[in-house]
Structure formats: C-alpha cells, structure tokens
Design a protein around this motif. Sequence first.
Motif, PDB file in Angstrom:
ATOM      1  N   SER A 158      46.759  36.592  26.802  1.00 47.41           N
ATOM      2  CA  SER A 158      47.185  38.014  27.272  1.00 47.41           C
ATOM      3  C   SER A 158      46.217  38.173  28.861  1.00 47.41           C
ATOM      4  O   SER A 158      46.910  38.916  29.853  1.00 47.41           O
ATOM      5  CB  SER A 158      47.138  38.985  26.655  1.00 47.41           C
ATOM      6  N   LEU A 159      45.066  37.193  29.199  1.00 44.99           N
ATOM      7  CA  LEU A 159      44.623  38.064  29.772  1.00 44.99           C
ATOM      8  C   LEU A 159      44.979  37.077  31.165  1.00 44.99           C
ATOM      9  O   LEU A 159      44.924  37.487  31.714  1.00 44.99           O
ATOM     10  CB  LEU A 159      42.613  37.241  29.919  1.00 44.99           C
ATOM     11  N   ASN A 160      45.493  36.020  31.373  1.00 46.17           N
ATOM     12  CA  ASN A 160      45.870  34.960  32.350  1.00 46.17           C
ATOM     13  C   ASN A 160      46.874  36.062  32.760  1.00 46.17           C
ATOM     14  O   ASN A 160      47.335  36.595  34.386  1.00 46.17           O
ATOM     15  CB  ASN A 160      46.149  33.872  32.129  1.00 46.17           C
ATOM     16  N   MET A 161      47.880  36.476  32.108  1.00 49.06           N
ATOM     17  CA  MET A 161      49.049  37.657  32.666  1.00 49.06           C
ATOM     18  C   MET A 161      48.671  38.543  32.601  1.00 49.06           C
ATOM     19  O   MET A 161      48.925  39.690  33.698  1.00 49.06           O
ATOM     20  CB  MET A 161      50.194  37.851  31.473  1.00 49.06           C
ATOM     21  N   LEU A 162      47.480  39.178  32.408  1.00 49.15           N
ATOM     22  CA  LEU A 162      46.736  40.317  32.763  1.00 49.15           C
ATOM     23  C   LEU A 162      46.548  39.750  34.256  1.00 49.15           C
ATOM     24  O   LEU A 162      46.638  41.112  35.431  1.00 49.15           O
ATOM     25  CB  LEU A 162      46.283  40.679  32.105  1.00 49.15           C
ATOM     26  N   LEU A 163      45.853  39.756  34.755  1.00 45.41           N
ATOM     27  CA  LEU A 163      44.971  39.096  36.202  1.00 45.41           C
ATOM     28  C   LEU A 163      45.990  39.325  37.062  1.00 45.41           C
ATOM     29  O   LEU A 163      46.408  39.082  38.428  1.00 45.41           O
ATOM     30  CB  LEU A 163      44.692  37.234  36.283  1.00 45.41           C
ATOM     31  N   SER A 164      46.691  37.970  36.479  1.00 40.23           N
ATOM     32  CA  SER A 164      48.358  37.523  37.571  1.00 40.23           C
ATOM     33  C   SER A 164      48.691  39.128  37.478  1.00 40.23           C
ATOM     34  O   SER A 164      49.404  39.670  38.803  1.00 40.23           O
ATOM     35  CB  SER A 164      49.051  37.156  36.668  1.00 40.23           C
ATOM     36  N   GLY A 165      48.602  39.821  36.722  1.00 40.32           N
ATOM     37  CA  GLY A 165      50.366  41.204  36.517  1.00 40.32           C
ATOM     38  C   GLY A 165      48.572  41.932  38.024  1.00 40.32           C
ATOM     39  O   GLY A 165      48.900  42.814  38.978  1.00 40.32           O
ATOM     40  N   PHE A 166      47.185  41.954  37.528  1.00 41.67           N
ATOM     41  CA  PHE A 166      46.587  42.704  39.062  1.00 41.67           C
ATOM     42  C   PHE A 166      46.893  42.251  40.259  1.00 41.67           C
ATOM     43  O   PHE A 166      46.688  43.027  41.397  1.00 41.67           O
ATOM     44  CB  PHE A 166      44.975  42.398  38.273  1.00 41.67           C
ATOM     45  N   GLY A 167      47.122  40.724  39.910  1.00 37.35           N
ATOM     46  CA  GLY A 167      47.514  40.317  41.824  1.00 37.35           C
ATOM     47  C   GLY A 167      48.595  40.663  42.048  1.00 37.35           C
ATOM     48  O   GLY A 167      48.590  41.588  43.324  1.00 37.35           O
ATOM     49  N   GLU A 168      49.409  41.544  41.449  1.00 44.64           N
ATOM     50  CA  GLU A 168      50.891  42.716  42.069  1.00 44.64           C
ATOM     51  C   GLU A 168      49.950  43.767  42.495  1.00 44.64           C
ATOM     52  O   GLU A 168      51.332  44.613  43.375  1.00 44.64           O
ATOM     53  CB  GLU A 168      52.178  42.012  41.250  1.00 44.64           C
ATOM     54  N   ALA A 169      49.490  44.248  41.216  1.00 48.98           N
ATOM     55  CA  ALA A 169      49.512  45.355  41.367  1.00 48.98           C
ATOM     56  C   ALA A 169      48.610  46.488  42.714  1.00 48.98           C
ATOM     57  O   ALA A 169      48.085  47.467  43.179  1.00 48.98           O
ATOM     58  CB  ALA A 169      48.270  46.020  39.936  1.00 48.98           C
ATOM     59  N   VAL A 170      47.774  45.363  42.832  1.00 46.29           N
ATOM     60  CA  VAL A 170      46.638  45.517  44.126  1.00 46.29           C
ATOM     61  C   VAL A 170      47.547  45.585  44.969  1.00 46.29           C
ATOM     62  O   VAL A 170      46.771  45.681  45.926  1.00 46.29           O
ATOM     63  CB  VAL A 170      45.507  45.194  43.847  1.00 46.29           C
ATOM     64  N   SER A 171      48.805  45.274  45.616  1.00 46.56           N
ATOM     65  CA  SER A 171      49.574  45.136  46.578  1.00 46.56           C
ATOM     66  C   SER A 171      49.660  46.787  47.257  1.00 46.56           C
ATOM     67  O   SER A 171      49.450  47.500  46.941  1.00 46.56           O
ATOM     68  CB  SER A 171      50.695  45.070  46.226  1.00 46.56           C
ATOM     69  N   PRO A 172      49.338  46.692  48.677  1.00 46.32           N
ATOM     70  CA  PRO A 172      49.383  47.933  49.016  1.00 46.32           C
ATOM     71  C   PRO A 172      49.969  49.654  49.101  1.00 46.32           C
ATOM     72  O   PRO A 172      50.050  50.500  48.112  1.00 46.32           O
ATOM     73  CB  PRO A 172      49.215  48.069  50.576  1.00 46.32           C
ATOM     74  N   LEU A 173      51.220  48.546  48.695  1.00 49.18           N
ATOM     75  CA  LEU A 173      52.673  50.067  48.487  1.00 49.18           C
ATOM     76  C   LEU A 173      52.192  50.676  46.589  1.00 49.18           C
ATOM     77  O   LEU A 173      52.633  51.169  46.016  1.00 49.18           O
ATOM     78  CB  LEU A 173      53.744  48.945  48.340  1.00 49.18           C
ATOM     79  N   ASN A 174      52.318  49.122  45.674  1.00 52.45           N
ATOM     80  CA  ASN A 174      52.357  49.424  44.576  1.00 52.45           C
ATOM     81  C   ASN A 174      50.256  50.531  44.370  1.00 52.45           C
ATOM     82  O   ASN A 174      50.049  51.682  43.348  1.00 52.45           O
ATOM     83  CB  ASN A 174      51.743  48.743  43.414  1.00 52.45           C
ATOM     84  N   LEU A 175      49.489  50.146  45.176  1.00 49.31           N
ATOM     85  CA  LEU A 175      48.308  51.197  44.901  1.00 49.31           C
ATOM     86  C   LEU A 175      48.702  52.407  45.280  1.00 49.31           C
ATOM     87  O   LEU A 175      48.159  53.014  44.765  1.00 49.31           O
ATOM     88  CB  LEU A 175      47.175  50.548  46.064  1.00 49.31           C
ATOM     89  N   LEU A 176      49.262  52.986  46.230  1.00 46.66           N
ATOM     90  CA  LEU A 176      49.934  53.744  46.500  1.00 46.66           C
ATOM     91  C   LEU A 176      50.564  54.997  46.055  1.00 46.66           C
ATOM     92  O   LEU A 176      50.340  55.634  45.694  1.00 46.66           O
ATOM     93  CB  LEU A 176      50.376  53.520  48.008  1.00 46.66           C
ATOM     94  N   ILE A 177      51.762  53.732  45.145  1.00 48.54           N
ATOM     95  CA  ILE A 177      52.389  54.451  44.116  1.00 48.54           C
ATOM     96  C   ILE A 177      51.416  55.046  42.622  1.00 48.54           C
ATOM     97  O   ILE A 177      51.614  55.836  42.772  1.00 48.54           O
ATOM     98  CB  ILE A 177      53.392  53.512  43.337  1.00 48.54           C
ATOM     99  N   ALA A 178      50.573  54.390  42.528  1.00 51.37           N
ATOM    100  CA  ALA A 178      49.898  53.887  41.408  1.00 51.37           C
ATOM    101  C   ALA A 178      48.888  55.699  42.100  1.00 51.37           C
ATOM    102  O   ALA A 178      49.081  56.984  40.777  1.00 51.37           O
ATOM    103  CB  ALA A 178      49.248  53.504  41.251  1.00 51.37           C
ATOM    104  N   ALA A 179      48.399  55.685  42.755  1.00 53.69           N
ATOM    105  CA  ALA A 179      47.933  57.362  43.389  1.00 53.69           C
ATOM    106  C   ALA A 179      48.728  57.758  43.413  1.00 53.69           C
ATOM    107  O   ALA A 179      47.808  59.362  42.760  1.00 53.69           O
ATOM    108  CB  ALA A 179      47.303  56.709  44.790  1.00 53.69           C
ATOM    109  N   LEU A 180      49.676  58.082  43.537  1.00 54.54           N
ATOM    110  CA  LEU A 180      50.668  59.485  44.239  1.00 54.54           C
ATOM    111  C   LEU A 180      50.954  59.529  42.477  1.00 54.54           C
ATOM    112  O   LEU A 180      50.767  60.468  42.744  1.00 54.54           O
ATOM    113  CB  LEU A 180      52.258  58.762  44.440  1.00 54.54           C
ATOM    114  N   GLY A 181      51.472  58.786  41.983  1.00 55.86           N
ATOM    115  CA  GLY A 181      51.601  59.467  40.546  1.00 55.86           C
ATOM    116  C   GLY A 181      50.632  60.111  39.552  1.00 55.86           C
ATOM    117  O   GLY A 181      50.796  60.968  39.612  1.00 55.86           O
ATOM    118  N   ALA A 182      48.965  59.532  39.613  1.00 56.53           N
ATOM    119  CA  ALA A 182      48.189  59.987  39.173  1.00 56.53           C
ATOM    120  C   ALA A 182      47.792  61.374  39.747  1.00 56.53           C
ATOM    121  O   ALA A 182      48.196  62.625  39.773  1.00 56.53           O
ATOM    122  CB  ALA A 182      46.964  59.863  39.515  1.00 56.53           C
TER     123      ALA A 182
END
Length: 505
Positions: A3-27
């Motif tokens: 689970s931790l490895n998969m979560l780290l892999s997920g962070f790799g995708e989540a910190v892309s500029p577009l995903n960061l923008l989407i998360a900030a926009l959603g919040a």
Amino acid sequence: MDSLNMLLSGFGEAVSPLNLLIAALGAAIGTFVGVLPGLGPTSAIAILLPMTAVIAPDQGIIMMAGIYYGAMYGGSTTAILLNIPGETSSVPTCLDGYPLAKQGKAGAALGVAAIASFTAGLIGLVGLVFFAPLLADQALKFGPPEYFALMILALAVTVNMTGYSLVKSLIMGAFGFLVSFVGLGASSGVPRFDFGIDSWVGGIEMTSVLIGLFALTEVFKGIEEKRAAVKQEKIGRSYPSLAELRQTSGPMLRGGLIGFVLGLLPGCSPTVTSFLSYDVEKKISKNRARFGKGAIEGVAAPEAANNATSSAGFIPLLALGIPASPPLAVLLAGLMIYGMEPGPLLFEKNAGFVWTVIASMFIGNLFLLILNLPMVGLWAKLTKVPFQVMGPLILLISFIGSYSVRNSLFDVGVTLFFGALGYLFHKFHWPVIPFILCLVLGPMLETSFIQSVQISGGSLAIFVTHPISLTILVAAALLLAVSIVLMQRTKRRLHQEGVHELEIV
C-alpha cells in the motif's frame, strides 16, 4: 508495504502541475460553495459533474473529492460566523462557534476548525490507505450472489440515512429503481418502458437527474425563502493561540478517531459522528457549563469527527461501492459515468487511478489548510454574496452542464422536471437519497441478480447457501438496526437544539 509503495507511486502522479492545480481548484471551489448558505457539497458536485467531463477521469474525481471535503470545512464558516448550519453535521459547531464569534473570537474558532479538519482528514486518509486495500482483497472472492448481497447491504443501511420515515424511503427507492429500468435492459439490451418515445430508448441521463434534484431544487428553495445576505460577527485575530491549540489537541484526536471508526460503517453519516463527539467532549469535560456558551473544544471535536467521517466514507465507497453519505452517492454516480465501477476490482483493474486520487486527497487537505488559515477574512466576505447573483448563475451552469452531456434538449427538460420534482420532495419531506441510490445501483443490482439466478438454475437459495453472501445479508440486517438506533438518537439531539427541518446527512 504494498500500500505504501502504491501510495508513493500515486504521489508521483498527483504532484504533476495539472493535478496539483485541479486539487487546489477543487478545495477552493468546495470551500466557496461551503461558505454560501444553503448550497452544500451534494449540490456543488452535481452542478460541476458535467464540467469535469472535459478532463481525465482521475482529475475529475480529484476535483470532486476536493469539492466534497472543502465544502465540509466551508460549512463551519457559516456555522461560526452566521449561526447558520448549511448541513446538519455543522449544527454542533454552531452551539459553541457562534457564541465564540459574539465574544470576538471568530478567527480563533475558524482557525481551530481548519486545524481540526486537517488533522482528522489525515487520520481518515491514513486509515483509507491501509483499510481499503485489505477490504478490497477480501472482496475479490465475490461472485454475482455476493455482489447482489452487497447491493442489498448498501440499500439497507442507506435507505434510513436521511432520517425520514422508512416507508417514504422505501417508496422513493422503488421509484429510483423504476427510473433506472427506462431504456435498454442491463442484461438483455432490449428497450423497455420507452412507450415508443425515441428519446427514452437511451435511458434517463443520470447527470441530468442529479442536477435537477440538487442544483435546481436549491434555486427554487432560495426563491421561496427569499434568501438575502445576513449580518455577520467580527472575525478578530485569525490564528488560535498556543494555549487554545493545547486545549483542543485532545478533542481533535478524539473527534477524529470517533469520526473515523464510525465512518467505516456504511450509513453512519457525519451528522451522527459530529453530535457523538460533541457529547463525548461535554461529558468528559471538567467544566461542562462552558459548553453552549463558547467552549472552543465544542468546535474542535465535531469538526474533527465531521471530516474524519468524510474521509473514512471513501473506504466503503472505493472498496465495496457503498456510499456512506449523499455527496458520496453523487460521487459514486460520477465514478460510474467515468466508466469506473467502485468495488473490489477497482483496486485490481485501476490501481493507478485509485492511488493517484488517494494521494491527491493528502495534498488537497494541505491546500485546504493553506487556503483557510490565512484567508479566513476573504471566505467570510463571500457569505455576503446575494442570492440574486448566485441563483441565476447556478441555473445557467446547470442548463449548460445538462445539455453538454449528450447535446440533448431532452436532457435539459429532464433536469427541469426533476428540479420541480425535487422541490416538491423537499416541500413535503420525501427523501431524495434512497431514490438516487436505487437509480445508481439499480442496473448493478439487476445484473448481479440475473447472473446469480442463471448460475443456480432459477433457485433463490443461492443467496443464503453461499457463506459470504449469507454473512453480508445478516450484516445488512444488523447494520440497519444500528443505523436506526443512531439516527433516532441524532434526531432527538437535533430536536433538543431546536432543529426540525434540516435533513440528516
């Protein structure tokens, strides 16, 4: 460790500029709609659902999840500053938050609410990382009878979720099933209930129904109530003192744990856990007389429970496909519109998608803290936006969204029809959530039932001869009983606080 490895892999995708923008926009959007009195997370997700169709599925869910937990926090702003609980889960926050605001401590109360929400959100997300995959692994043993039992479990516990009469809930559930049957059969592919009308062959578009029932209904309610901007108390300093943080650290942790543990039970809403955590803090306090007059622990505990329950609700949603609250029911519809089927196979077939969304929720919670602590004054000013501006804007976005799904004016008509129907449901106290759940789960329930009966050669005994299926059906009965007891307790507490009209969610 996986689970931790998969979560780290997920962070790799989540910190892309577009995903960061989407998360900030959603919040940010979530906080915005949360501070607008009368517009909650369910309506906001329903309105914006078609808009997210232009982005990738994981980005769409990241945005909607951000709207959900952002709105849950935003509700505390109106509860503290205006004594208006946008959702029933914010009622306990009003009890001490508004007295604090009248004492000139609104900034400290809002700051504690933000920190409690962040802390509890993290507790819920850590639990999500470890519990959801375990649950999904066990659920991989499921066949059609077990899936059918799972759908029954979802319906059994959530049909009582709204706090209305059980009979009304059952009737609304049956209506939801009826609407889900319109169009091509889930297994046969043969048109049914179309009455010779071409537009009906493709079925009733779920998004149009959701927009009508939630967004348009809110506008109609606003027109009837003649909503206007209301006077708010002064905010004062924006950050809580160290003494206040020490005073509230225990209530935050206790509220977070209560919210998380009970939030794992399908059908246990944030309203139930926020009242429970408030009552626990009042009971163990050395000075109970302060509660109701401005005890800051009375803000920290329910806000923590509220947000931990919201995060914990993603565990049964992602692992089993069971929504624990109305906003998650709309989110479930969003997942299915994106072609994702929540449940055990989601972690197997779409691991990258799931872990990117989970990682983004950690980031979204951090954005929420950054957005809310220094910008308390800005969000407070937004409570003054008049309904005469918001109402037409919501209508415009709703109609564009409804039309854009299939480029169909028929869908706009469906939105209008269900908007009017939703208003009547609200007016005469008929619960909408059982209708939505049965509309969403109807095709899955029908498919698993037909497959089960085909496997057994027509015998219904297959549902009680399979051990897992039987266990789930027994659990459904037990959870229904627990759900009824908790809802009755919460109803009594709401009545004690003079709240009679809000729906328990």
